[in-house]
Enzyme design. Structure first.
Site, short mmCIF file in Angstrom:
data_model
loop_
_atom_site.label_atom_id
_atom_site.label_comp_id
_atom_site.label_asym_id
_atom_site.label_seq_id
_atom_site.Cartn_x
_atom_site.Cartn_y
_atom_site.Cartn_z
N LEU A 53 0.90 -1.10 0.11
CA LEU A 53 0.07 -0.08 0.13
C LEU A 53 0.95 1.16 -0.09
CD1 LEU A 53 -2.73 -0.96 2.90
CD2 LEU A 53 -2.94 -1.04 0.51
N ASP A 54 0.51 2.42 -0.67
CA ASP A 54 1.40 3.50 -0.62
C ASP A 54 1.58 3.97 0.87
OD1 ASP A 54 1.57 3.38 -3.39
OD2 ASP A 54 -0.10 4.96 -3.71
N ARG A 55 2.58 4.65 1.11
CA ARG A 55 2.73 5.26 2.33
C ARG A 55 1.77 6.14 2.65
NH1 ARG A 55 6.95 9.96 3.25
NH2 ARG A 55 5.74 10.37 1.44
N ASP A 56 1.13 6.90 1.91
CA ASP A 56 -0.02 7.68 2.52
C ASP A 56 -1.32 6.95 2.40
OD1 ASP A 56 1.97 9.98 2.78
OD2 ASP A 56 1.60 10.44 0.89
N THR A 57 -1.40 5.73 2.38
CA THR A 57 -2.65 5.21 2.30
C THR A 57 -2.93 4.29 3.37
OG1 THR A 57 -2.66 4.98 -0.14
CG2 THR A 57 -3.88 3.46 1.05
#
Length: 160
Positions: free
Chosen positions: A78-82
């Protein structure tokens, strides 16, 4: 290689009490094969290039070992900001099966996106527009009911 689903043979530092507590508070589900955690936004799944030692899910894996013989394996990202559910495999067989599943789903999504993009470009006369924008535009020949029924039938873009 050290890609997703392949265990890296490296030594992890012993987790601090704070890291142990933080990692274990993220656990939503755990059985013999899988571990599901609630990854918060802002926490990377793996450190970026040159950032080894930065706090990430990868660095917390030893704290998530529990009764397994080795730390759980990352099988998707998952993306860091997700924020959201992140599934880790607790054994090699589960890692293989889950990695294959996520790879297949990514390939299916890419094919579906390419087909929809091609259809949208075709109906928009080469201009990239959303299906709704096209359907509700001044020269539309299809109403929202037709767009919705066409989509629900799994056909993607409505015909002009």
């Amino acid at each position: 290689g050290g890609g997703v689903g392949r265990e890296r043979r490296r030594q992890f530092p012993h987790p601090t009490p704070d890291a142990l507590r933080a990692a274990r508070e993220m656990v939503l589900y755990c059985d013999d094969d899988v571990l599901v955690i609630n990854k918060p936004a802002g926490l990377a799944v793996a450190p970026g290039p040159g950032r080894f030692g930065t706090r990430s899910v990868d660095s917390l894996r030893p704290a998530l070992t529990f009764d397994a013989r080795e730390p759980p394996r990352l099988v998707h990202r998952l993306d860091r900001d997700t924020s959201g559910c992140l599934i880790l495999a607790r054994n090699p067989a589960a890692a293989y099966a889950l990695s294959a599943y996520f790879r297949r789903k990514a390939e299916e999504a890419a094919v579906e996106a390419a087909a929809e993009a091609a259809a949208l470009l075709d109906i928009a006369g080469g201009e990239a527009r959303s299906l709704e924008e096209w359907a509700l535009g001044p020269s539309n020949r299809v109403g929202t009911t037709e767009v919705a029924s066409h989509r629900s039938a799994g056909l993607g873009a409505a015909p002009p």
